[in-house]
Design an enzyme around this catalytic site. Sequence first.
Site, PDB file in Angstrom:
ATOM      1  N   HIS A 241      30.893  38.268  32.666  1.00 17.62           N
ATOM      2  CA  HIS A 241      31.127  39.855  32.320  1.00 17.62           C
ATOM      3  C   HIS A 241      29.470  40.437  32.115  1.00 17.62           C
ATOM      4  CE1 HIS A 241      35.097  38.052  31.480  1.00 17.62           C
ATOM      5  NE2 HIS A 241      35.806  39.330  31.541  1.00 17.62           N
TER       6      HIS A 241
ATOM      7  N   GLU B   9      32.149  37.827  24.782  1.00 20.26           N
ATOM      8  CA  GLU B   9      31.304  37.975  24.880  1.00 20.26           C
ATOM      9  C   GLU B   9      31.286  40.534  25.840  1.00 20.26           C
ATOM     10  OE1 GLU B   9      31.083  36.855  29.863  1.00 20.26           O
ATOM     11  OE2 GLU B   9      28.516  37.289  29.481  1.00 20.26           O
TER      12      GLU B   9
ATOM     13  N   LYS C 284      35.401  33.932  38.173  1.00 19.24           N
ATOM     14  CA  LYS C 284      35.463  35.222  37.641  1.00 19.24           C
ATOM     15  C   LYS C 284      33.828  35.811  37.537  1.00 19.24           C
ATOM     16  CE  LYS C 284      38.617  35.867  35.097  1.00 19.24           C
ATOM     17  NZ  LYS C 284      38.693  36.727  33.082  1.00 19.24           N
TER      18      LYS C 284
HETATM   19  O1  LIG Z   1      37.573  38.147  32.859  1.00 19.21           O
HETATM   20  C1  LIG Z   1      38.647  39.184  31.992  1.00 19.21           C
HETATM   21  C2  LIG Z   1      38.915  40.535  32.913  1.00 19.21           C
HETATM   22  C3  LIG Z   1      39.416  41.848  32.400  1.00 19.21           C
HETATM   23  O2  LIG Z   1      37.853  41.746  32.188  1.00 19.21           O
HETATM   24  C4  LIG Z   1      39.522  42.358  33.342  1.00 19.21           C
HETATM   25  O3  LIG Z   1      38.334  43.148  33.600  1.00 19.21           O
HETATM   26  O4  LIG Z   1      40.760  43.195  33.800  1.00 19.21           O
HETATM   27  C5  LIG Z   1      39.850  41.834  31.310  1.00 19.21           C
HETATM   28  C6  LIG Z   1      39.581  40.717  30.689  1.00 19.21           C
HETATM   29  O5  LIG Z   1      41.088  40.886  29.791  1.00 19.21           O
HETATM   30  C7  LIG Z   1      39.794  38.697  30.915  1.00 19.21           C
HETATM   31  O6  LIG Z   1      39.760  37.705  30.567  1.00 19.21           O
END
Ligand SMILES: O=C1C[C@@](O)(C(=O)O)C[C@@H](O)[C@@H]1O
Length: 266
Positions: free
Chosen positions: A154, A97, A181
Site C-alpha cells: 500500500h 501498513e 495486490k
Molecule cells: O488491501 C486491501 C485493499 C484496501 O486497502 C482497499 O483499498 O480497498 C482495503 C483493505 O481492507 C485490503 O486489505
Amino acid sequence: MTEPKLHKQEVSMRKTIKIRNMELGAGRPKVCVPITAIEEEEILREARLAVEAKADLVEWRADFFAEADDMEKTVRLGSRLRDVMGSRPILFTYRTEGSGHSMELEKYIELNQRMADAGDVDLLDIELFMGDEVCQKFCEYAHERNKTVIISNHDFDKTPNDQEIVERMCKMRKLGADVPKVAVMPRNAEDVLTLLSATNQYANAHADGPLITMSMGWLGQLSRISGEIFGSALTFGSTTRTSAPGQLDIADLKYVLDVLHRPENV
Ligand SMILES: O=C1C[C@@](O)(C(=O)O)C[C@@H](O)[C@@H]1O
C-alpha cells in the site's frame, strides 16, 4: 474497413484460482466485503450482513479485532466465521501498513501460520514490506496447507510510477504470491491513469494468474468499478464501515457492475 472491437475480451491466458465456490480471475470481478468490527459478536454480525449483501467473499481485517493478540481466541473466531460464511471464501488479513495497528514481526508470522493451520480461512494477506524472506517462507508454509496467498503493498499518500508498480507485482509473484495486490493513493486524475496503466501492463506482459489493484480515495473510485477492464480480479465494497478510502457501498458497487455486465452491454 474492419469493425472496431467493441466487446469485452473473452479470452485470457491467465490461470484462474478456484477457492471453494469462487473462481478468482474468471468472469466478473469478485466483490469482497471487509470486516472491521472490534468485538466478536459484531464481527459475526458484519459477516452475516456480507452474506445477505451477496458478497463473493469477506476479508476479516483481524487488526481491528480487540483480542487478535490472543491467538487461541482468534483461531476460534475464525471457525465461527466459517460457520457464518458457509461455502464463501474468507481472506484473513492482519494489516499493519497504514492501519495504525501493529504487531511484532514474530507474532505476525505466528498468527498467520496459526490461521493457515486451522483451515477455516482460505486466503491470507501478507505485506511485502515484511521482507523477502518472510514473504517467501510464508508462501511455502501456506501452500503446504493449500492456502492462497496474496502479497500486498500500500502507498497511502502517493502513486508511484507505472514501472515501479509493475516491478512490485513481479516481485510479489516471484516471492511466491498466488495473487499480487497493490493499492495506491492518487493525488490527481493522472495518478489514477498510472495505476490503471500499470495494471494493464502487468496483466498483459507478466501475469500468469489473477491480480488485484486499486487506486484509493475519491479520485480512485473509478478503478474500483472499472479495474476488471485493465486486469484486476477483485474489488472491495463495504456494508457498514469502509476499510480504505474510496471504497464504495457494496449495493452501489454491485449495481454498477451489473450495468456493465448486462448481456446487451457485453
Ligand atoms: O488491501 C486491501 C485493499 C484496501 O486497502 C482497499 O483499498 O480497498 C482495503 C483493505 O481492507 C485490503 O486489505
